[in-house]
Design a protein around this motif. Structure first.
Motif, short mmCIF file in Angstrom:
data_model
loop_
_atom_site.label_atom_id
_atom_site.label_comp_id
_atom_site.label_asym_id
_atom_site.label_seq_id
_atom_site.Cartn_x
_atom_site.Cartn_y
_atom_site.Cartn_z
N GLU A 1 0.84 -1.31 0.00
CA GLU A 1 -0.01 -0.04 0.22
C GLU A 1 1.00 1.28 -0.08
O GLU A 1 0.57 2.33 -0.45
CB GLU A 1 -0.99 -0.06 1.15
N LEU A 2 2.04 0.93 0.74
CA LEU A 2 3.09 2.32 0.81
C LEU A 2 3.37 2.52 -0.89
O LEU A 2 4.00 3.70 -0.93
CB LEU A 2 4.01 2.06 1.59
N LEU A 3 3.75 1.56 -1.40
CA LEU A 3 4.01 1.73 -2.81
C LEU A 3 2.75 2.06 -3.86
O LEU A 3 2.88 1.84 -5.04
CB LEU A 3 4.64 0.27 -3.39
N GLY A 4 1.62 2.24 -3.30
CA GLY A 4 0.35 2.70 -4.28
C GLY A 4 -0.03 1.41 -4.69
O GLY A 4 -1.21 1.65 -5.66
N GLY A 5 -0.06 0.17 -4.64
CA GLY A 5 -1.00 -0.89 -4.64
C GLY A 5 -1.81 -1.26 -3.41
O GLY A 5 -1.91 -0.84 -2.58
N SER A 6 -2.49 -2.67 -3.71
CA SER A 6 -3.35 -3.02 -2.62
C SER A 6 -3.14 -4.56 -2.64
O SER A 6 -2.93 -5.42 -3.64
CB SER A 6 -4.76 -2.79 -2.85
#
Ligand SMILES: [Mg+2]
Length: 377
Positions: free
Chosen positions: A131-136
């Protein structure tokens, strides 16, 4: 997505960096055209933030690949890399840039520290790294199982065992003696019919040998999904020649360490696929930058790893879920390790791997004293 979009703006304060050496025996030897390994020496890097949050990363000795031993990894972490981060304040990209710029090379050591930093940052933010990297978190990835480069009958037995335990894709190590490689493949397919194959010659063939071998495999319609690094890493023209001459998808591995390498491969028309490994890129950001180059050029990425512990493998799985251009994974090393490694992170059911969630990498922290050889040494 730009790299800055992937990072929280909140500044972090690193209060301590630690490194612990470990060794784990393997359940069976790992053999490629470049090396043979019976046990893995590795180093766990720890980053502690103010407030007491601790993140971990890991790196294994792969002298034949990155030139780094456990001793040099440990020395880099307790020396220039630790010095660059200890006491530092900044955003995650700023701190990651300190790691990248602290010394030349040392990509495995940098990856261990960079993953520890990202694990700590995500734990502090109470979100999974993905999530920190923009995914889920969510979705499943299909993992593979590597079959070491051995005599054909040994490889056949390993292939059968893997398929019996639910594997669907086998990565077959070849490239040491080209005349025997076809016998190895025939033995594997006889023992494990219905399986899909990834071939990895680890630079072991000349362009001419690669073209001869691969056109033969194509003519017989063997179930091969890709061919990894058939020729020497430095020989981009040779790789492009092979790609032009055969229809099988060609993957660059030893030839791609950075986003600049990825651009050169794209410009040379030398690869259909790129194999990203954190131990080559030196950390999360360069790995995602390679995937960005691939995405722009219409290439697909696999994320793999060295024969390294579960911490490194879990970090790679987070990257695979986070980036749309990373659709393939080659993350079987934990299945080779005899020693207990931190639990959590992900689960694998047959060949299907999924992240478990939880803050950071989602792993339990590895106790520095858990090493069967006595912890720090
Ligand atoms: Mg490879």
């Amino acid at each position: 997505m730009s790299i800055d979009d992937r990072s929280p703006a909140a500044p972090l304060h690193v209060v301590a960096v630690r490194a612990h050496r470990h060794r784990s025996p393997l359940l069976r030897p790992f053999v490629t055209a470049a090396r043979r390994t019976d046990s893995v020496a590795f180093v766990v890097a720890e980053v502690e933030l103010d407030g007491g949050v601790v993140g971990q990363g890991s790196a294994a000795e792969t002298v034949a690949v990155t030139g780094e031993s456990a001793a040099t990894i440990h020395e880099a972490l307790t020396g220039p890399l630790g010095a660059a981060l200890t006491g530092a304040r900044g955003t995650l990209p700023e701190l990651a840039a300190r790691i990248a710029g602290a010394l030349p090379g040392a990509t495995s050591a940098k990856a261990a520290l960079d993953v520890a930093l990202h694990d700590a940052a995500a734990r502090a933010a109470e979100v999974p790294l993905v999530e920190l990297l923009g995914g889920s978190t969510g979705g499943e990835l299909l993992n593979d199982m590597t079959v070491s480069l051995e005599e054909p009958e040994v490889m056949a037995r390993r292939a059968r065992e893997a398929v019996d335990s639910g594997e669907q894709i086998l990565k077959i190590k070849l490239g040491r003696d080209p005349e025997e490689d076809r016998r190895r493949l025939d033995a594997v397919l006889e023992a494990a019919p219905g399986v899909r194959l990834r071939l990895d010659a680890n630079q072991g063939w000349s362009p001419e040998e690669a073209i001869r071998i691969l056109t033969g495999l194509e003519a017989d319609a063997l179930p091969i999904d890709l061919v990894e690094q058939p020729v020497a890493a430095a020989d981009l023209d040779g790789l492009a020649q092979v790609r032009a001459a055969v229809g099988l998808p060609i993957m660059a591995d030893e030839a791609v360490w950075t986003a600049a390498d990825a651009r050169r491969l794209v410009d040379a028309g030398a690869a259909d696929l790129l194999n990203i490994k954190l131990a080559k890129t030196g950390g999360v950001r360069e790995a995602l930058a390679i995937a960005d180059v691939a995405q722009e050029a219409g290439l697909t990425c696999m994320i793999g790893a060295m024969m390294e512990p579960r911490i490194s493998i879990t970090a790679a799985a987070h990257l695979a879920v986070a980036h749309p251009a990373i659709t393939l994974i080659d993350l079987d090393p934990p299945a080779w390790f005899a020693s207990p490694l931190p639990g959590g992170g992900y689960v694998q059911d047959g060949a299907r791997l999924r992240l478990l969630g939880g803050p950071g990498l989602g792993l339990d922290l590895l106790d520095p004293s858990s090493d069967p050889d006595g912890g720090e040494h």
